[in-house]
Design a protein around this motif. Structure first.
Motif, PDB file in Angstrom:
ATOM      1  N   HIS A   9       0.860  -1.175   0.000  1.00  0.00           N
ATOM      2  CA  HIS A   9       0.000   0.000   0.000  1.00  0.00           C
ATOM      3  C   HIS A   9       0.896   1.225   0.000  1.00  0.00           C
ATOM      4  O   HIS A   9       1.903   1.264   0.703  1.00  0.00           O
ATOM      5  CB  HIS A   9      -0.889   0.034   1.251  1.00  0.00           C
ATOM      6  CG  HIS A   9      -1.764  -1.156   1.369  1.00  0.00           C
ATOM      7  ND1 HIS A   9      -3.016  -1.205   0.799  1.00  0.00           N
ATOM      8  CD2 HIS A   9      -1.571  -2.352   1.967  1.00  0.00           C
ATOM      9  CE1 HIS A   9      -3.555  -2.385   1.048  1.00  0.00           C
ATOM     10  NE2 HIS A   9      -2.696  -3.095   1.748  1.00  0.00           N
ATOM     11  N   LEU A  10       0.529   2.229  -0.783  1.00  0.00           N
ATOM     12  CA  LEU A  10       1.253   3.493  -0.829  1.00  0.00           C
ATOM     13  C   LEU A  10       0.296   4.572  -0.360  1.00  0.00           C
ATOM     14  O   LEU A  10      -0.835   4.662  -0.855  1.00  0.00           O
ATOM     15  CB  LEU A  10       1.720   3.763  -2.264  1.00  0.00           C
ATOM     16  CG  LEU A  10       2.567   5.004  -2.495  1.00  0.00           C
ATOM     17  CD1 LEU A  10       3.440   4.802  -3.721  1.00  0.00           C
ATOM     18  CD2 LEU A  10       1.750   6.263  -2.648  1.00  0.00           C
ATOM     19  N   ILE A  11       0.715   5.381   0.599  1.00  0.00           N
ATOM     20  CA  ILE A  11      -0.085   6.492   1.117  1.00  0.00           C
ATOM     21  C   ILE A  11       0.744   7.763   0.983  1.00  0.00           C
ATOM     22  O   ILE A  11       1.832   7.864   1.555  1.00  0.00           O
ATOM     23  CB  ILE A  11      -0.478   6.272   2.593  1.00  0.00           C
ATOM     24  CG1 ILE A  11      -1.282   4.978   2.734  1.00  0.00           C
ATOM     25  CG2 ILE A  11      -1.263   7.473   3.116  1.00  0.00           C
ATOM     26  CD1 ILE A  11      -1.520   4.542   4.164  1.00  0.00           C
ATOM     27  N   VAL A  12       0.234   8.721   0.215  1.00  0.00           N
ATOM     28  CA  VAL A  12       0.943   9.984   0.015  1.00  0.00           C
ATOM     29  C   VAL A  12       0.689  10.889   1.222  1.00  0.00           C
ATOM     30  O   VAL A  12      -0.458  11.158   1.576  1.00  0.00           O
ATOM     31  CB  VAL A  12       0.494  10.676  -1.291  1.00  0.00           C
ATOM     32  CG1 VAL A  12       1.235  11.997  -1.468  1.00  0.00           C
ATOM     33  CG2 VAL A  12       0.724   9.769  -2.493  1.00  0.00           C
ATOM     34  N   LEU A  13       1.771  11.341   1.840  1.00  0.00           N
ATOM     35  CA  LEU A  13       1.673  12.252   2.977  1.00  0.00           C
ATOM     36  C   LEU A  13       1.768  13.707   2.544  1.00  0.00           C
ATOM     37  O   LEU A  13       1.091  14.566   3.097  1.00  0.00           O
ATOM     38  CB  LEU A  13       2.784  11.959   3.988  1.00  0.00           C
ATOM     39  CG  LEU A  13       2.832  10.542   4.554  1.00  0.00           C
ATOM     40  CD1 LEU A  13       4.049  10.375   5.443  1.00  0.00           C
ATOM     41  CD2 LEU A  13       1.558  10.213   5.298  1.00  0.00           C
ATOM     42  N   GLU A  14       2.650  13.974   1.576  1.00  0.00           N
ATOM     43  CA  GLU A  14       2.883  15.334   1.076  1.00  0.00           C
ATOM     44  C   GLU A  14       3.192  15.272  -0.404  1.00  0.00           C
ATOM     45  O   GLU A  14       3.798  14.311  -0.874  1.00  0.00           O
ATOM     46  CB  GLU A  14       4.110  15.976   1.743  1.00  0.00           C
ATOM     47  CG  GLU A  14       4.035  16.237   3.204  1.00  0.00           C
ATOM     48  CD  GLU A  14       5.322  16.887   3.714  1.00  0.00           C
ATOM     49  OE1 GLU A  14       5.824  17.834   3.083  1.00  0.00           O
ATOM     50  OE2 GLU A  14       5.825  16.423   4.744  1.00  0.00           O
ATOM     51  N   GLY A  15       2.817  16.318  -1.133  1.00  0.00           N
ATOM     52  CA  GLY A  15       3.249  16.461  -2.505  1.00  0.00           C
ATOM     53  C   GLY A  15       2.386  15.748  -3.523  1.00  0.00           C
ATOM     54  O   GLY A  15       1.221  15.424  -3.282  1.00  0.00           O
ATOM     55  N   SER A  16       3.003  15.464  -4.666  1.00  0.00           N
ATOM     56  CA  SER A  16       2.314  14.850  -5.786  1.00  0.00           C
ATOM     57  C   SER A  16       3.312  13.975  -6.540  1.00  0.00           C
ATOM     58  O   SER A  16       4.436  14.402  -6.807  1.00  0.00           O
ATOM     59  CB  SER A  16       1.767  15.949  -6.707  1.00  0.00           C
ATOM     60  OG  SER A  16       1.131  15.389  -7.830  1.00  0.00           O
TER      61      SER A  16
END
Length: 99
Positions: free
Chosen positions: A52-59
């Motif tokens: 699983h990948l979860i974006v915390l900041e950015g794009s």
């Protein structure tokens, strides 16, 4: 009394090219904190486990099986083990890999 340890390593992880830090690793789970400076790449690789990948900041752009998946702050994406993929940072970005 239960001992509580607070870890600020994710917040302190710099945006300098590609940075990978192990947040948790035990026999059943691994959590990696990844930071990518804008225009940096996490090169082609495969995961040994479903992840699983979860974006915390950015794009970021996540490239997998001839697809480009754009992910931004607070979005989640799952992918299968042993499928080649790579990541491009569109902005200074941080994300977690949980596998």
């Amino acid at each position: 009394m239960y001992k509580i340890d607070i870890d600020n390593s994710i917040a302190q992880q710099p945006f300098h090219d590609l940075q990978v830090a192990v947040v948790v690793k035990n026999p059943t789970m691994e959590i990696l904190s990844i930071s990518l400076a804008r225009d940096s790449l996490f090169p082609k690789h495969i995961s040994p486990k479903d992840a699983h990948l979860i974006v915390l900041e950015g794009s970021i752009n996540f490239y997998i099986e001839n697809q480009i998946i754009n992910l931004t702050t607070q979005q989640h994406f799952s992918f299968s083990k042993e499928v080649e993929h790579w990541v491009e940072a569109l902005d200074d970005s941080k994300f977690l890999i949980i596998r």
